[in-house]
Structures are given as C-alpha cells and as structure tokens.
Design a protein around this motif. Structure first.
Motif, short mmCIF file in Angstrom:
data_model
loop_
_atom_site.label_atom_id
_atom_site.label_comp_id
_atom_site.label_asym_id
_atom_site.label_seq_id
_atom_site.Cartn_x
_atom_site.Cartn_y
_atom_site.Cartn_z
N GLN A 242 50.38 31.44 26.38
CA GLN A 242 50.71 32.52 27.31
C GLN A 242 49.53 33.47 27.49
OE1 GLN A 242 54.22 34.17 25.54
NE2 GLN A 242 55.58 32.68 26.51
N ALA A 243 48.79 33.74 26.41
CA ALA A 243 47.61 34.60 26.50
C ALA A 243 46.53 33.95 27.35
CB ALA A 243 47.09 34.92 25.10
N VAL A 244 46.35 32.65 27.19
CA VAL A 244 45.35 31.94 27.99
C VAL A 244 45.73 31.99 29.47
CG1 VAL A 244 44.40 29.65 28.50
CG2 VAL A 244 44.50 30.47 26.14
N ALA A 245 47.00 31.78 29.77
CA ALA A 245 47.45 31.83 31.16
C ALA A 245 47.25 33.23 31.75
CB ALA A 245 48.92 31.42 31.25
N ALA A 246 47.59 34.25 30.98
CA ALA A 246 47.42 35.63 31.46
C ALA A 246 45.94 35.94 31.67
CB ALA A 246 48.04 36.61 30.47
N LEU A 247 45.10 35.47 30.77
CA LEU A 247 43.67 35.70 30.90
C LEU A 247 43.10 34.98 32.12
CD1 LEU A 247 41.25 37.09 29.67
CD2 LEU A 247 40.97 35.12 28.15
N ALA A 248 43.59 33.77 32.38
CA ALA A 248 43.13 33.01 33.56
C ALA A 248 43.53 33.74 34.84
CB ALA A 248 43.72 31.61 33.54
N ILE A 249 44.73 34.27 34.88
CA ILE A 249 45.18 35.02 36.05
C ILE A 249 44.35 36.28 36.22
CG2 ILE A 249 47.11 36.34 37.01
CD1 ILE A 249 48.96 34.22 35.68
N TYR A 250 44.08 36.97 35.12
CA TYR A 250 43.27 38.19 35.15
C TYR A 250 41.88 37.89 35.71
CZ TYR A 250 40.46 42.07 33.35
OH TYR A 250 39.59 43.12 33.23
N ARG A 251 41.29 36.82 35.20
CA ARG A 251 39.92 36.48 35.66
C ARG A 251 39.92 36.00 37.10
NH1 ARG A 251 37.53 33.65 30.27
NH2 ARG A 251 37.14 35.59 29.15
N ALA A 252 40.98 35.36 37.55
CA ALA A 252 41.04 34.91 38.94
C ALA A 252 41.09 36.11 39.89
CB ALA A 252 42.27 34.03 39.15
#
Length: 146
Positions: free
Chosen positions: A16-26
C-alpha cells in the motif's frame, strides 16, 4: 521505504505504501527519486469513532448523575430492565445533544432544574425532558439509538 517483506500484514502495508508513493510521484514529477513523499498525518485520538465513544460515555455518565439525585427506590427502578427502553432513549438523546455542541455541565443544569417530586418511572421522566430539549433545538436523537 525499505525492502519488501516476504508475507503477512507488513507486506500488505508495504504494498500500500508503494502504491501511494507511486501515485504521489505521478502527480509530482518534479520530485527527486529519493523523496519518500509526504509524512503521514499524526495519529489523532479524536477520530469519529473515538469522538462517538467519548460522547456515548458522557451521555451514560450524565444519565447516571441525574439518577443519583433520586430516592434509592427510584434509582433502582432507573437501573432496572423495566426502564431500559426509556433510559436508552434518554441516553441517545443526551448523546445527540452533546454531539450538537452542548456542554455536559449546561446539560446537567438544564435537566436538574425541575425535580419537584420523585417520579414513578424516572427513566421516562428523563426521556421526556431530553426529548423536549431535542425537539426545542431541532436535534434528531433517533440517529443515536443503538
């Protein structure tokens, strides 16, 4: 954010943290690759569930405080199964008033201003007083009944 756990709840949190980080970076392409993203919000003890539980506890305590001024016989009746339904309705009404912004001290003062005679059904009297206050202030206590 560290190495990926092999299994269990830590892996779910990591994913979940990786997904949130990917969304943040996008949404923020100009951030450096080692930016971990925004800090999580501080843990708050005033979540809606905690607030609801606190108000429900206060409502029960206020009902018990009101009943403490009754005669011993009336207090026993108030706590009995006979008065369970009006007692729970009164507690729900007190909860609704607290949630609407009433201060517990003001509510106690309002409820104890007219204690002329010991009632036959103390919970019904409290329920009636609370219902009148809720109606006067246009608050629906039905939403707080369990």
């Amino acid at each position: 954010i560290g190495p990926r756990p092999t299994s269990g709840p830590h892996r779910t949190q990591w994913d979940q943290a990786v997904a949130a980080l990917a969304i943040y970076r996008a949404h923020r392409p100009d951030t450096p690759p080692d930016d971990a993203g925004p800090s999580p919000p501080p843990a708050s003890s005033d979540t809606p569930a905690a607030s609801w539980t606190r108000h429900r506890h206060h409502a029960s305590a206020l009902a018990d405080t009101w009943a403490a001024n009754l005669t011993p016989r009336a207090r026993r009746r108030f706590a009995s199964q006979t008065d369970a339904v009006p007692r729970q309705r009164a507690i729900a009404g007190i909860h609704a008033l607290l949630d609407a912004g009433w201060h517990p001290t003001d509510l106690t003062t309002q409820l104890t201003t007219d204690n002329r005679t010991p009632p036959r059904s103390p919970a019904a009297v409290l329920d009636h007083r609370i219902a009148a206050l809720c109606q006067q202030h246009r608050i629906d206590p039905a939403l707080y009944q369990l």
